[in-house]
Design an enzyme around this catalytic site. Structure first.
Site, PDB file in Angstrom:
ATOM      1  N   SER A   1       6.921  53.431  28.578  1.00  0.00           N
ATOM      2  CA  SER A   1       7.796  52.327  28.957  1.00  0.00           C
ATOM      3  C   SER A   1       9.155  52.821  29.424  1.00  0.00           C
ATOM      4  O   SER A   1      10.029  52.032  29.765  1.00  0.00           O
ATOM      5  CB  SER A   1       7.978  51.376  27.770  1.00  0.00           C
ATOM      6  OG  SER A   1       8.406  52.099  26.622  1.00  0.00           O
TER       7      SER A   1
ATOM      8  N   ASN B   1       9.396  50.306  15.423  1.00  0.00           N
ATOM      9  CA  ASN B   1       9.166  48.862  15.460  1.00  0.00           C
ATOM     10  C   ASN B   1      10.440  48.063  15.184  1.00  0.00           C
ATOM     11  O   ASN B   1      10.745  47.106  15.902  1.00  0.00           O
ATOM     12  CB  ASN B   1       8.074  48.471  14.462  1.00  0.00           C
ATOM     13  CG  ASN B   1       6.734  49.079  14.831  1.00  0.00           C
ATOM     14  OD1 ASN B   1       6.584  49.626  15.921  1.00  0.00           O
ATOM     15  ND2 ASN B   1       5.758  48.988  13.935  1.00  0.00           N
TER      16      ASN B   1
ATOM     17  N   THR C   1      17.174   7.207  45.296  1.00  0.00           N
ATOM     18  CA  THR C   1      16.025   7.295  44.392  1.00  0.00           C
ATOM     19  C   THR C   1      14.825   7.384  45.334  1.00  0.00           C
ATOM     20  O   THR C   1      14.847   6.788  46.418  1.00  0.00           O
ATOM     21  CB  THR C   1      15.886   6.052  43.477  1.00  0.00           C
ATOM     22  OG1 THR C   1      15.739   4.899  44.301  1.00  0.00           O
ATOM     23  CG2 THR C   1      17.090   5.874  42.568  1.00  0.00           C
ATOM     24  N   HIS C   2      13.840   8.141  44.943  1.00  0.00           N
ATOM     25  CA  HIS C   2      12.681   8.405  45.833  1.00  0.00           C
ATOM     26  C   HIS C   2      13.119   9.026  47.166  1.00  0.00           C
ATOM     27  O   HIS C   2      12.433   8.876  48.174  1.00  0.00           O
ATOM     28  CB  HIS C   2      11.887   7.124  46.120  1.00  0.00           C
ATOM     29  CG  HIS C   2      11.589   6.300  44.912  1.00  0.00           C
ATOM     30  ND1 HIS C   2      10.419   6.396  44.203  1.00  0.00           N
ATOM     31  CD2 HIS C   2      12.338   5.372  44.265  1.00  0.00           C
ATOM     32  CE1 HIS C   2      10.447   5.548  43.174  1.00  0.00           C
ATOM     33  NE2 HIS C   2      11.612   4.920  43.188  1.00  0.00           N
TER      34      HIS C   2
ATOM     35  N   SER D   1      18.885  32.255  63.797  1.00  0.00           N
ATOM     36  CA  SER D   1      17.511  32.541  64.175  1.00  0.00           C
ATOM     37  C   SER D   1      17.542  33.512  65.346  1.00  0.00           C
ATOM     38  O   SER D   1      18.420  33.443  66.201  1.00  0.00           O
ATOM     39  CB  SER D   1      16.818  31.243  64.585  1.00  0.00           C
ATOM     40  OG  SER D   1      15.735  31.531  65.434  1.00  0.00           O
TER      41      SER D   1
ATOM     42  N   LYS E   1      20.305  27.497  65.638  1.00  0.00           N
ATOM     43  CA  LYS E   1      19.975  27.390  64.217  1.00  0.00           C
ATOM     44  C   LYS E   1      20.971  28.085  63.317  1.00  0.00           C
ATOM     45  O   LYS E   1      21.519  29.121  63.643  1.00  0.00           O
ATOM     46  CB  LYS E   1      18.587  28.000  63.950  1.00  0.00           C
ATOM     47  CG  LYS E   1      17.498  27.281  64.662  1.00  0.00           C
ATOM     48  CD  LYS E   1      16.568  26.398  63.897  1.00  0.00           C
ATOM     49  CE  LYS E   1      16.318  26.523  62.466  1.00  0.00           C
ATOM     50  NZ  LYS E   1      14.933  26.818  62.179  1.00  0.00           N
TER      51      LYS E   1
ATOM     52  N   ASN F   1      20.438  28.805  59.329  1.00  0.00           N
ATOM     53  CA  ASN F   1      19.485  28.571  58.242  1.00  0.00           C
ATOM     54  C   ASN F   1      20.133  28.806  56.877  1.00  0.00           C
ATOM     55  O   ASN F   1      20.855  29.777  56.703  1.00  0.00           O
ATOM     56  CB  ASN F   1      18.280  29.492  58.399  1.00  0.00           C
ATOM     57  CG  ASN F   1      17.532  29.218  59.695  1.00  0.00           C
ATOM     58  OD1 ASN F   1      17.451  28.080  60.137  1.00  0.00           O
ATOM     59  ND2 ASN F   1      17.036  30.276  60.311  1.00  0.00           N
TER      60      ASN F   1
ATOM     61  N   GLU G   1      17.592  28.724  50.087  1.00  0.00           N
ATOM     62  CA  GLU G   1      16.126  28.793  50.063  1.00  0.00           C
ATOM     63  C   GLU G   1      15.631  29.907  49.139  1.00  0.00           C
ATOM     64  O   GLU G   1      14.691  29.727  48.362  1.00  0.00           O
ATOM     65  CB  GLU G   1      15.584  29.056  51.474  1.00  0.00           C
ATOM     66  CG  GLU G   1      15.849  27.943  52.466  1.00  0.00           C
ATOM     67  CD  GLU G   1      15.508  28.397  53.877  1.00  0.00           C
ATOM     68  OE1 GLU G   1      16.432  28.794  54.606  1.00  0.00           O
ATOM     69  OE2 GLU G   1      14.325  28.403  54.226  1.00  0.00           O
TER      70      GLU G   1
ATOM     71  N   GLN H   1       5.352  45.472  23.993  1.00  0.00           N
ATOM     72  CA  GLN H   1       6.108  46.296  24.932  1.00  0.00           C
ATOM     73  C   GLN H   1       6.241  45.592  26.293  1.00  0.00           C
ATOM     74  O   GLN H   1       7.147  45.895  27.068  1.00  0.00           O
ATOM     75  CB  GLN H   1       5.404  47.648  25.095  1.00  0.00           C
ATOM     76  CG  GLN H   1       6.069  48.596  26.050  1.00  0.00           C
ATOM     77  CD  GLN H   1       5.540  50.014  25.876  1.00  0.00           C
ATOM     78  OE1 GLN H   1       5.865  50.680  24.899  1.00  0.00           O
ATOM     79  NE2 GLN H   1       4.717  50.466  26.800  1.00  0.00           N
TER      80      GLN H   1
HETATM   81  N1  ARG Z   1       8.068  51.180  23.406  1.00  0.00           N
HETATM   82  C1  ARG Z   1       7.683  50.371  22.293  1.00  0.00           C
HETATM   83  C2  ARG Z   1       7.920  48.897  22.576  1.00  0.00           C
HETATM   84  O1  ARG Z   1       8.621  48.610  23.469  1.00  0.00           O
HETATM   85  C3  ARG Z   1       8.465  50.778  21.080  1.00  0.00           C
HETATM   86  C4  ARG Z   1       7.780  50.481  19.784  1.00  0.00           C
HETATM   87  C5  ARG Z   1       6.625  51.355  19.615  1.00  0.00           C
HETATM   88  N2  ARG Z   1       6.067  51.247  18.318  1.00  0.00           N
HETATM   89  C6  ARG Z   1       4.888  51.791  18.027  1.00  0.00           C
HETATM   90  N3  ARG Z   1       4.468  51.602  16.838  1.00  0.00           N
HETATM   91  N4  ARG Z   1       4.173  52.380  18.918  1.00  0.00           N
HETATM   92  O2  ARG Z   1       7.381  48.049  21.942  1.00  0.00           O
END
Ligand code: ARG
Length: 466
Positions: A31, A118, A163-164, A285, A291, A293, A298, A330
């Site tokens: 990650s 964690n 309205t509408h 455009s 134009k 825009n 948007e 994650q």
């Molecule tokens: N990269 C993990 C996450 O974003 C960190 C926690 C990972 N914990 C584990 N027990 N593998 O959740």
């Protein structure tokens, strides 16, 4: 299974991957490419944790000092852009810790005492989302101020209320702007509520069950600006409701932004010309020279889909997860990062568009006078001044509208004689309520569109914002 069956099944999924299974595992598992955005929160959390471990006698003061110094070095390396992020080290937590080990050696290995990734990731992410709630609140303040400035200048500029998307009754442009002030102020309140609720510390919940070390969770909570530690270790590592609340608040705000963007698109069209977007927020455009825009409006309207999508994605990730931590979680970060970036961009773009808008007072007023927009005022007058029951007044007014339509004129252009031919109780005084300015001025009920009422609301908001 035979050998040949084995080979063919491997070939079926293996063929499109040039890399071996280890590399594929790394690609799905790591990650760091996105959670490096949490570096400042991660280092802040680690510093608080190390200081607490030392204060509790779990770490020596010299180890804690080495860790503190080392973490500050890591922080400055990352901020200087010369930190060697490694995918093999998976995530921000392990990247920081590994670098700390390079820098200070053995004491780095003691930092993770009484902690798990964690509770670490839950803490880092809460800190990050908490900052985003504050940032959204500030951006909303800026947008609200821009709307108030607009509303003040246009408190008595008459426009058709719809309205509408059919002309209904005249309102003022300022009143319309103030409707969005109310919406965006509620959005700001939602971010504030979410922030208050999420402001508890998961740190020290460890993997899921707490720890046998004599840690002080109140001290780390305080050091990180949390109100208190979370009271259940399983909850602390396994819920992402704070991220869902952020995304939900962002989604509602996004819908408000999108509706205003839609109005800007409609209002700037050739058929309306209520407003002109400044050059800064439009494009031309390449083929049609006439134009201009409203691209920014948007795109803002379209980008809102990313925020709603992020919200659905994270709800979907969370809905089937047993307690406590699962790696599924994650997947929370990229959604929240993208939604937060999109929201900040959309808020800034909307503030810019509102500030730079040219509002066409004459067009608004001409449109307000079209479509018998003061028919309700006429019916109300018949009730108030001529004592008719509302249903009868409604009918009489309908007949007068039909008459005006046949003659190709607006209601105030009918003569008194023509009016009296439909109902004899009508007097000259009726002309005092016909016409769009009379109409809006009469709507003095609290929250109504009368310019005095609009100005009172503007004053209230200006005072509230300070
Ligand atoms: N990269 C993990 C996450 O974003 C960190 C926690 C990972 N914990 C584990 N027990 N593998 O959740």
């Amino acid at each position: 299974m035979t050998d040949s069956a084995d080979k063919s099944s491997n070939a079926m999924w293996g063929g499109r991957f040039a890399a071996g299974p280890d590399a594929i595992m790394e690609a799905i598992n790591a990650s760091i490419s996105f959670d490096k955005r949490l570096y400042a929160q991660d280092i802040r959390g680690s510093r608080a944790h190390a200081a607490m471990l030392a204060a509790q006698g779990i770490l020596t003061d010299s180890d804690a000092e080495a860790i503190r110094e080392g973490l500050l070095t890591v922080l400055s390396e990352i901020e200087a852009g010369d930190f060697p992020f490694s995918t093999a080290l998976e995530d921000i937590h392990m990247n920081v810790e590994a670098r700390l080990k390079d820098l200070i050696g053995e004491p780095a290995g003691r930092l993770h005492t009484a902690r798990s990734r964690n509770d670490q990731v839950a803490t880092d992410f809460r800190l990050w989302v908490r900052d985003q709630c504050d940032a959204a609140g500030h951006s909303l303040d800026t947008l609200i101020r821009a709307l108030l400035t607009r509303a003040e200048a246009t408190a008595d500029w008459v426009m058709p209320g719809f309205t509408h998307l059919q002309t209904a009754q005249p309102v003022t442009f300022g009143h319309h702007m103030m409707a969005y002030v109310e919406m965006f102020a509620r959005d700001k309140g939602r971010f504030g509520d979410a922030r208050r609720r999420m402001n508890e510390s998961p740190l020290g919940a460890a993997a899921l069950a707490g720890t046998g070390f004599p840690i002080d969770r109140f001290a780390t909570a305080e050091a990180l600006g949390f109100d208190r530690p979370m009271a259940n270790s399983l909850d602390a590592v396994s819920d992402r409701d704070f991220a869902l609340e952020f995304l939900s608040s962002a989604s509602i705000c996004a819908v408000h932004l999108s509706r205003l963007a839609e109005e800007l698109v409609i209002w700037s069209s050739a058929q309306f010309r209520f407003v002109a977007m400044s050059d800064k927020w439009s494009t031309g455009s390449s083929i049609m020279p006439q134009k201009r825009n409203p691209d920014a409006a948007e795109l803002l309207r379209a980008k809102i889909g990313r925020i709603l999508g992020a919200s659905v994605a994270l709800f979907t990730v969370m809905k089937g997860l047993p307690l406590a931590y699962s790696k599924d979680m994650q997947e929370d970060k990229e959604q929240v990062f993208d939604a937060a970036d999109t929201l900040m961009l959309a808020l800034a773009a909307m503030t810019g568009m509102i500030s730079d808008l040219t509002v066409n007072r004459e067009k608004l007023e001409a449109a307000a006078s079209n479509g018998f927009s003061t028919a309700t005022d006429l019916a109300d007058w018949l009730v108030r001044e001529a004592g008719l029951p509302f249903r009868e007044a409604h009918h009489v007014t309908g007949t007068l509208v039909a008459l005006a339509e046949k003659k190709g004129v607006d209601l105030p252009d009918l003569t008194l004689a023509e009016m009296r031919s439909v109902h004899p109780a009508i007097t000259d005084a009726v002309f005092g309520v016909l016409g769009v300015h009379n109409s809006v001025a009469s709507r003095q009920s609290y929250g109504g569109t009368a310019p005095d009422q609009v100005r009172a609301q503007i004053a209230r908001w200006k005072q509230a914002l300070g």
